[in-house]
Scaffold this motif. Structure first.
Motif, mmCIF file in Angstrom:
data_model
loop_
_atom_site.group_PDB
_atom_site.id
_atom_site.type_symbol
_atom_site.label_atom_id
_atom_site.label_comp_id
_atom_site.label_asym_id
_atom_site.label_seq_id
_atom_site.Cartn_x
_atom_site.Cartn_y
_atom_site.Cartn_z
ATOM 1 N N GLU A 1 2.315 -13.229 0.454
ATOM 2 C CA GLU A 1 1.624 -12.323 1.370
ATOM 3 C C GLU A 1 2.198 -10.912 1.269
ATOM 4 O OE1 GLU A 1 3.082 -15.236 2.455
ATOM 5 O OE2 GLU A 1 1.270 -16.438 2.598
ATOM 6 N N ARG A 2 3.539 -10.830 1.224
ATOM 7 C CA ARG A 2 4.176 -9.509 1.119
ATOM 8 C C ARG A 2 3.881 -8.888 -0.248
ATOM 9 N NH1 ARG A 2 5.004 -4.919 3.526
ATOM 10 N NH2 ARG A 2 6.904 -3.872 2.886
ATOM 11 N N GLN A 3 3.849 -9.690 -1.301
ATOM 12 C CA GLN A 3 3.503 -9.169 -2.624
ATOM 13 C C GLN A 3 2.111 -8.549 -2.594
ATOM 14 O OE1 GLN A 3 4.041 -12.057 -5.741
ATOM 15 N NE2 GLN A 3 6.110 -12.561 -5.057
ATOM 16 N N SER A 4 1.191 -9.218 -1.936
ATOM 17 C CA SER A 4 -0.165 -8.687 -1.809
ATOM 18 C C SER A 4 -0.166 -7.380 -1.031
ATOM 19 C CB SER A 4 -1.057 -9.726 -1.121
ATOM 20 O OG SER A 4 -2.358 -9.225 -0.966
ATOM 21 N N ASP A 5 0.597 -7.334 0.064
ATOM 22 C CA ASP A 5 0.720 -6.096 0.845
ATOM 23 C C ASP A 5 1.297 -4.968 -0.002
ATOM 24 O OD1 ASP A 5 -0.228 -7.437 3.087
ATOM 25 O OD2 ASP A 5 1.776 -7.679 3.996
ATOM 26 N N LEU A 6 2.305 -5.288 -0.793
ATOM 27 C CA LEU A 6 2.957 -4.265 -1.617
ATOM 28 C C LEU A 6 2.001 -3.728 -2.678
ATOM 29 C CD1 LEU A 6 6.477 -5.902 -2.028
ATOM 30 C CD2 LEU A 6 5.919 -3.857 -0.691
ATOM 31 N N LEU A 7 1.234 -4.627 -3.291
ATOM 32 C CA LEU A 7 0.260 -4.167 -4.292
ATOM 33 C C LEU A 7 -0.820 -3.306 -3.649
ATOM 34 C CD1 LEU A 7 -0.096 -7.326 -6.545
ATOM 35 C CD2 LEU A 7 1.029 -5.159 -7.115
ATOM 36 N N ASN A 8 -1.244 -3.678 -2.458
ATOM 37 C CA ASN A 8 -2.225 -2.865 -1.739
ATOM 38 C C ASN A 8 -1.647 -1.485 -1.429
ATOM 39 O OD1 ASN A 8 -4.833 -2.577 -0.357
ATOM 40 N ND2 ASN A 8 -3.552 -2.428 1.459
ATOM 41 N N LEU A 9 -0.411 -1.450 -0.954
ATOM 42 C CA LEU A 9 0.261 -0.178 -0.674
ATOM 43 C C LEU A 9 0.334 0.670 -1.951
ATOM 44 C CD1 LEU A 9 3.079 0.796 1.506
ATOM 45 C CD2 LEU A 9 3.593 0.954 -0.919
ATOM 46 N N LEU A 10 0.671 0.030 -3.037
ATOM 47 C CA LEU A 10 0.772 0.749 -4.309
ATOM 48 C C LEU A 10 -0.567 1.369 -4.699
ATOM 49 C CD1 LEU A 10 2.490 1.411 -6.850
ATOM 50 C CD2 LEU A 10 1.644 -0.718 -7.804
ATOM 51 N N LEU A 11 -1.613 0.577 -4.635
ATOM 52 C CA LEU A 11 -2.915 1.080 -5.069
ATOM 53 C C LEU A 11 -3.513 2.092 -4.098
ATOM 54 C CD1 LEU A 11 -4.403 -2.219 -6.476
ATOM 55 C CD2 LEU A 11 -3.580 -0.253 -7.782
ATOM 56 N N GLN A 12 -3.267 1.914 -2.809
ATOM 57 C CA GLN A 12 -3.863 2.805 -1.819
ATOM 58 C C GLN A 12 -2.974 4.015 -1.519
ATOM 59 O OE1 GLN A 12 -7.063 2.332 -0.812
ATOM 60 N NE2 GLN A 12 -6.992 0.662 -2.289
ATOM 61 N N ASP A 13 -1.758 3.753 -1.065
ATOM 62 C CA ASP A 13 -0.879 4.854 -0.649
ATOM 63 C C ASP A 13 -0.360 5.641 -1.853
ATOM 64 O OD1 ASP A 13 0.029 4.479 2.529
ATOM 65 O OD2 ASP A 13 -0.773 2.693 1.547
ATOM 66 N N CYS A 14 0.184 4.944 -2.833
ATOM 67 C CA CYS A 14 0.681 5.652 -4.023
ATOM 68 C C CYS A 14 -0.498 6.239 -4.806
ATOM 69 C CB CYS A 14 1.490 4.713 -4.906
ATOM 70 S SG CYS A 14 2.921 3.978 -4.073
ATOM 71 N N GLY A 15 -1.607 5.473 -4.829
ATOM 72 C CA GLY A 15 -2.793 5.924 -5.534
ATOM 73 C C GLY A 15 -3.385 7.205 -4.982
ATOM 74 N N ALA A 16 -3.105 7.493 -3.714
ATOM 75 C CA ALA A 16 -3.608 8.733 -3.118
ATOM 76 C C ALA A 16 -3.098 9.958 -3.880
ATOM 77 C CB ALA A 16 -3.207 8.817 -1.645
ATOM 78 N N CYS A 17 -1.898 9.883 -4.408
ATOM 79 C CA CYS A 17 -1.346 11.007 -5.179
ATOM 80 C C CYS A 17 -1.326 10.745 -6.686
ATOM 81 C CB CYS A 17 0.084 11.312 -4.726
ATOM 82 S SG CYS A 17 0.155 12.089 -3.106
ATOM 83 N N HIS A 18 -1.106 9.499 -7.056
ATOM 84 C CA HIS A 18 -0.960 9.172 -8.475
ATOM 85 C C HIS A 18 -2.277 8.716 -9.098
ATOM 86 C CE1 HIS A 18 3.419 9.570 -8.579
ATOM 87 N NE2 HIS A 18 3.401 9.076 -7.352
ATOM 88 N N GLY A 19 -3.362 8.866 -8.357
ATOM 89 C CA GLY A 19 -4.671 8.452 -8.840
ATOM 90 C C GLY A 19 -4.954 7.012 -8.449
ATOM 91 N N MET A 20 -6.165 6.732 -8.033
ATOM 92 C CA MET A 20 -6.507 5.390 -7.560
ATOM 93 C C MET A 20 -6.387 4.338 -8.650
ATOM 94 S SD MET A 20 -6.793 5.982 -4.433
ATOM 95 C CE MET A 20 -7.388 4.442 -3.779
ATOM 96 N N THR A 21 -6.425 4.751 -9.896
ATOM 97 C CA THR A 21 -6.190 3.819 -11.002
ATOM 98 C C THR A 21 -4.797 4.025 -11.595
ATOM 99 O OG1 THR A 21 -7.225 5.330 -12.567
ATOM 100 C CG2 THR A 21 -8.643 3.640 -11.584
ATOM 101 N N LEU A 22 -3.980 4.812 -10.884
ATOM 102 C CA LEU A 22 -2.586 5.111 -11.266
ATOM 103 C C LEU A 22 -2.476 5.870 -12.580
ATOM 104 C CD1 LEU A 22 -0.918 1.743 -10.169
ATOM 105 C CD2 LEU A 22 -1.286 3.812 -8.823
ATOM 106 N N LYS A 23 -3.567 6.508 -12.989
ATOM 107 C CA LYS A 23 -3.574 7.263 -14.247
ATOM 108 C C LYS A 23 -3.181 8.718 -14.055
ATOM 109 C CE LYS A 23 -6.916 4.250 -16.421
ATOM 110 N NZ LYS A 23 -8.283 4.071 -16.879
ATOM 111 N N GLY A 24 -2.759 9.076 -12.845
ATOM 112 C CA GLY A 24 -2.313 10.432 -12.571
ATOM 113 C C GLY A 24 -3.264 11.166 -11.667
ATOM 114 N N GLY A 25 -2.724 12.117 -10.968
ATOM 115 C CA GLY A 25 -3.470 12.957 -10.045
ATOM 116 C C GLY A 25 -2.540 14.082 -9.655
#
Length: 108
Positions: free
Chosen positions: A25-49
Motif C-alpha cells: 500500500e505504501r509502495q503504491s502511495d509512493l509511486l503516486n506521489l512520485l508521478l503526481q507531486d514530483c511530476g508537477a516539476c519533473h514532467g508528468m512522464t518524468l521526462k523533464g519540465g
C-alpha cells in the motif's frame, strides 16, 4: 561540513531497504506521489519540465546517495524542496531504486 555530508552518505548507505520493508500500500502511495507531486516539476512522464528528467539514463550518472540526499534535503537555490518531513530515508532509497529501474507511468 564535508565531514557531515560524508557521515550522512554513510548512514544512508547503511539503510538497506528491500521491498518487504515497505508495504504494498505504501509502495503504491509512493509511486503516486512520485508521478503526481514530483511530476508537477519533473514532467508528468518524468521526462523533464521545470526540473530535470527523472529517467534511468538521466539519473545513472549520479551516485544513489547523492540522489537520496537531494530528495531528503532539497537543493539550495533551486525550486527542489526537501522531502525529509514527508518521507523516511528508507522510502526515499526505495523510490530511487524504482527511478533507476524506470517508472511505468501507467502503474498508478
Amino acid at each position: 561540513m564535508k565531514r557531515l555530508i560524508l557521515l550522512l552518505f554513510l548512514s544512508l548507505a547503511l539503510t538497506a531497504v528491500n521491498a518487504d520493508d515497505i508495504s504494498p500500500e505504501r509502495q503504491s502511495d509512493l509511486l503516486n506521489l512520485l508521478l503526481q507531486d514530483c511530476g508537477a516539476c519533473h514532467g508528468m512522464t518524468l521526462k523533464g519540465g521545470l526540473g530535470p528528467p527523472l529517467l534511468p539514463e538521466s539519473l545513472a550518472i549520479y551516485p544513489k546517495d547523492f540522489l537520496i540526499h537531494t530528495i531528503l534535503f532539497g537543493r539550495a537555490g533551486t525550486p527542489m524542496p526537501p522531502w525529509r518531513d514527508f518521507l523516511t530515508p528508507a522510502e526515499v532509497r526505495w523510490l530511487v531504486e524504482q527511478l533507476l529501474k524506470g517508472i511505468d507511468d501507467e502503474a498508478s
